[in-house]
Scaffold this motif. Structure first.
Motif, short mmCIF file in Angstrom:
data_model
loop_
_atom_site.label_atom_id
_atom_site.label_comp_id
_atom_site.label_asym_id
_atom_site.label_seq_id
_atom_site.Cartn_x
_atom_site.Cartn_y
_atom_site.Cartn_z
N ILE B 134 83.07 14.58 33.24
CA ILE B 134 84.48 14.31 32.93
C ILE B 134 85.29 14.45 34.21
N GLU B 135 86.12 13.48 34.45
CA GLU B 135 86.92 13.52 35.68
C GLU B 135 88.37 13.16 35.35
N SER B 136 89.31 13.95 35.86
CA SER B 136 90.71 13.58 35.72
C SER B 136 91.32 13.40 37.09
N ARG B 137 92.24 12.48 37.16
CA ARG B 137 92.81 12.10 38.45
C ARG B 137 94.33 12.03 38.31
N LEU B 138 95.02 12.82 39.10
CA LEU B 138 96.48 12.83 39.08
C LEU B 138 97.00 11.59 39.82
N ILE B 139 98.02 10.96 39.27
CA ILE B 139 98.64 9.83 39.95
C ILE B 139 99.30 10.32 41.24
N ILE B 140 99.14 9.59 42.32
CA ILE B 140 99.75 9.99 43.58
C ILE B 140 101.27 9.94 43.44
N GLY B 141 101.92 11.04 43.83
CA GLY B 141 103.37 11.14 43.66
C GLY B 141 103.72 12.11 42.54
N GLU B 142 102.76 12.34 41.62
CA GLU B 142 102.96 13.38 40.61
C GLU B 142 102.72 14.72 41.31
N GLU B 143 103.61 15.67 41.10
CA GLU B 143 103.51 16.88 41.91
C GLU B 143 102.85 18.05 41.18
N GLN B 144 102.69 17.95 39.86
CA GLN B 144 102.17 19.11 39.13
C GLN B 144 100.78 18.87 38.55
N ALA B 145 99.82 19.62 39.07
CA ALA B 145 98.44 19.44 38.65
C ALA B 145 98.12 20.18 37.35
N VAL B 146 98.81 21.30 37.13
CA VAL B 146 98.43 22.20 36.03
C VAL B 146 98.38 21.52 34.64
N PRO B 147 99.40 20.74 34.26
CA PRO B 147 99.32 20.13 32.92
C PRO B 147 98.08 19.24 32.74
N LEU B 148 97.71 18.54 33.78
CA LEU B 148 96.54 17.66 33.68
C LEU B 148 95.24 18.47 33.60
N ILE B 149 95.18 19.58 34.34
CA ILE B 149 94.00 20.45 34.26
C ILE B 149 93.86 20.99 32.84
N LYS B 150 94.99 21.42 32.29
CA LYS B 150 95.01 21.96 30.94
C LYS B 150 94.48 20.93 29.94
N GLN B 151 94.99 19.72 30.04
CA GLN B 151 94.58 18.68 29.09
C GLN B 151 93.11 18.32 29.25
N THR B 152 92.60 18.41 30.48
CA THR B 152 91.20 18.09 30.71
C THR B 152 90.30 19.16 30.08
N ILE B 153 90.68 20.42 30.23
CA ILE B 153 89.91 21.50 29.60
C ILE B 153 89.94 21.35 28.08
N ASP B 154 91.11 21.00 27.55
CA ASP B 154 91.22 20.77 26.10
C ASP B 154 90.25 19.68 25.67
N TYR B 155 90.18 18.62 26.44
CA TYR B 155 89.29 17.50 26.11
C TYR B 155 87.84 17.98 26.05
N VAL B 156 87.46 18.78 27.05
CA VAL B 156 86.08 19.29 27.10
C VAL B 156 85.81 20.18 25.89
N ASN B 157 86.76 21.06 25.58
CA ASN B 157 86.57 21.97 24.43
C ASN B 157 86.47 21.23 23.11
N GLU B 158 87.24 20.14 23.00
CA GLU B 158 87.24 19.40 21.73
C GLU B 158 85.99 18.54 21.56
N ASN B 159 85.42 18.10 22.66
CA ASN B 159 84.35 17.11 22.55
C ASN B 159 82.94 17.63 22.74
N PHE B 160 82.81 18.88 23.20
CA PHE B 160 81.46 19.36 23.45
C PHE B 160 81.22 20.71 22.80
#
Ligand code: SF4
Ligand code: SF4
Ligand code: SF4
Ligand code: SF4
Lengths: 291, 287
Positions: B134-160
């Motif tokens: 699973i890979e998540s990629r922040l759009i260049i110019g977006e300054e906050q990584a944390v919300p995307l990290i959170k959503q990626t972990i949620d995805y992993v928890n929900e799917n595996f």
């Protein structure tokens, strides 16, 4: 007064060793700013005297006064960051989760919630062994690196440069593409991109350059460990020429690089051959930004 | 079972360890590898799998409705991040600065700032054999990584499945992004180099995981270069070093090509074998 910012997208490319070398060559001509506040390493090579330091506050943190709280649960309802769990029957703010948005305090019916400014770290002003001044910082563990501390370090360095009539501020920039690096880059006259010819190095270079380009900053590139992979080296050079990025230097793969750092020295002090290459790139930078 | 691979700074070999370890484990059983370094995701360069799922990831930001706005200025007053400003007869929203707290939106007396989706990145899921990547990629110019990290972990928890071994390639540093990536982990593996920079950053990383109260161990990369500072520190502080990967130009060259190391370099294979063995016994509760 000009700002020269050294960045690398990802760590491990030798960015800090190269910036420290530039600082060594430039001596008292410049002011040094370490904006890599999250993993600040440059001081290990610069012999700072930690002359002055000041706490830095940024952002807020909510606090609930249990005596005033009537347990209506409104704060928990509005908090979008799940930062107000109920622990032992009490509404408590989790400091690691709280974003400091202040929403809960605005709607609490009994004004039980107060927001306080957070100490996120400190910034320091040091004399270093090159005779120059250096502004650096230390972000507290788990603090939000919003870019504000980075901006503070840079602004202090700029103010000192102006006061002491120095021609340039040399900045060791932050990694990534988020707030800290945006703060590192803003206002720069020239960016030095440090990369290595690896598949991931080139990938990071392209990604961080997109940001540099957005700011319209002129850039040069130093390829470290240049002889690691001929194909990727070729691809890197093609990318540089397409984007009009000046190739400042190619440094061969050499354990002396790490050896210098292990001995608390910059590369230019440690190894004549590597030193020549790094000095050469500094001369080119001076020419380009007309120092 | 979640294992976060982290380090105080970038470039110590976090991604190398994550990709090699996950691929090695996947030779014998299901394994998830999640690249949480959303600002600079690199694991995908070493894992070649079949793309099975893509989704856009969003954050919520307010959007101004000039028709109903009464220009009371309350929105500007309640925003702690200067992300909404009243300028003359205009309300301006600065999406990069917005933290999506909903305060301006819900406290607007006329409901003129409804929250809207804004894309902040993309999540991709790949599969190769037993390995789910699973890979998540922040759009260049977006300054906050944390919300995307959170959503990626949620995805992993929900799917595996809970029991499956999940390797998190964490972002570098000691601030919010790495906290977000490691606070959910059962075990943290800190990767470092035996140099003064490595030692300095390791100490900060140790402080970070200690604050989170996580069990952690150390892997030394480029062993043989530098000095014995890291070894001494770990010994004094009773920190277990579970593996040492030697400093070897061949490793650097293989990495440069974007290839996995353990299939061609015996010392790396030995190291991932030891680490995976450690994870197994940790899982069984023996560590
Ligand atoms: S909104 Fe105020 S009174 Fe209500 S639970 Fe929260 S702190 Fe207590
Ligand atoms: S300040 Fe914002 S993030 Fe913090 S607890 Fe209150 S509502 Fe939640
Ligand atoms: S709070 Fe609502 S009504 Fe008031 S200025 Fe903002 S958008 Fe307009
Ligand atoms: S949602 Fe919160 S952070 Fe975003 S503009 Fe509104 S008040 Fe500011």
């Amino acid at each position: 007064m000009k700002e020269i910012v050294v960045i690398s997208g990802k760590g491990g490319t030798g960015k800090t060793s190269i910036t420290a070398s530039f600082a060594h060559i430039a001596g008292e001509e410049i002011i040094v700013a370490d904006c890599d506040v999250d993993a600040a390493d440059m001081h290990l090579l610069m012999g700072p005297d930690f002359g002055q330091s000041e706490d830095f506050y940024s952002g807020e943190l909510a606090y609930i006064d249990q005596d005033a709280c009537i347990k209506c649960g409104k704060c928990q309802e509005v908090c979008r960051f799940d930062a107000i769990p109920i622990i032992d029957g009490q509404y408590i703010v989790d400091p690691l989760e709280c974003e400091g948005c202040g929403y809960c305090a605005r709607i609490c019916p009994t004004e039980a919630i107060t927001n306080s400014e957070q100490n996120v770290g400190k910034w320091l002003l040091s004399g270093i062994r090159t005779g120059a001044s250096m502004v650096h910082a230390r972000l507290n563990i788990g603090a939000e690196n919003s870019g504000k501390l980075v901006a503070k370090v840079k602004n202090e360095a700029k103010a000192i440069a102006e006061e002491k009539n120095k021609r340039a501020v040399l900045v060791d920039g932050s990694p990534g593409i988020g707030c800290p690096v945006v703060s590192s880059l803003s206002g720069a006259a020239f960016t030095v991109l440090v990369t290595e010819p690896t598949v991931s190095g080139l990938h990071d270079l392209k990604r961080v350059y997109t940001l540099v380009k957005k700011f319209g900053i002129k850039a040069g590139c130093i390829i470290n460990k240049a002889d690691l992979n001929e194909t990727v080296l070729g691809d890197t050079k093609i990318f540089l020429s397409e984007e009009d990025i000046v190739l400042l230097a190619e440094i061969p793969y050499n354990d002396k690089f790490t050896e210098a750092m292990t001995n608390g020295k910059t590369v230019v002090e440690w190894d004549t051959e590597l030193g020549k290459i790094v000095s050469g790139s500094w001369e080119k930078i001076k020419e380009i930004v007309k120092l | 079972m979640k294992i976060a691979i982290a380090s105080g700074k970038g470039g110590t070999g976090k991604t190398t360890l994550s990709t090699n370890l996950a691929s090695y484990i996947a030779e014998s059983r299901d394994c998830v590898l999640a690249d949480l370094d959303v600002e600079e995701p690199n694991s995908g360069l070493f894992i070649k799998g079949e793309l099975i799922h893509v989704e856009d990831k969003f954050k919520m930001i307010p959007e101004w409705n000039r028709e109903t706005c009464e220009l009371c200025g309350n929105c500007q007053k309640v925003c702690n991040f200067n992300a909404v400003l009243k300028m003359g007869k205009m309300i301006m929203v600065f999406p990069e600065l917005c933290h999506g707290c909903y305060a301006c939106s819900e406290l607007c007396p006329t409901g003129s700032l409804p929250m809207k989706f804004k894309k902040m990145g993309e999540l991709k899921s790949y599969r190769t054999g037993n390995l789910h990547f699973i890979e998540s990629r922040l759009i260049i110019g977006e300054e906050q990584a944390v919300p995307l990290i959170k959503q990626t972990i949620d995805y992993v928890n929900e799917n595996f499945d809970m029991e499956m071994i999940k390797i998190y390639d964490s972002p570098p540093g000691t601030s919010c992004p790495v906290i977000e990536a490691t606070k959910d982990a059962d075990l943290v593996i800190l990767v470092t180099e035996p140099t003064p920079f490595g030692l300095h950053d390791l100490k900060l990383a140790v402080e970070t995981v200690k604050q989170l109260g996580k069990p952690f161990v150390v892997v030394i990369n480029r062993h043989g270069i530098g000095n014995d500072g890291v070894e001494r520190y770990c010994k004094e502080d009773d920190i277990e070093i579970i593996a040492r990967v030697p400093n070897d130009r061949l490793i650097a060259e293989t990495y440069a090509r974007g290839d996995l190391l353990y299939p061609v370099i015996p010392s790396v294979k030995e190291a991932v074998k030891v680490i995976s063995g450690y994870i197994e016994s940790f899982k069984r509760g023996e560590k």
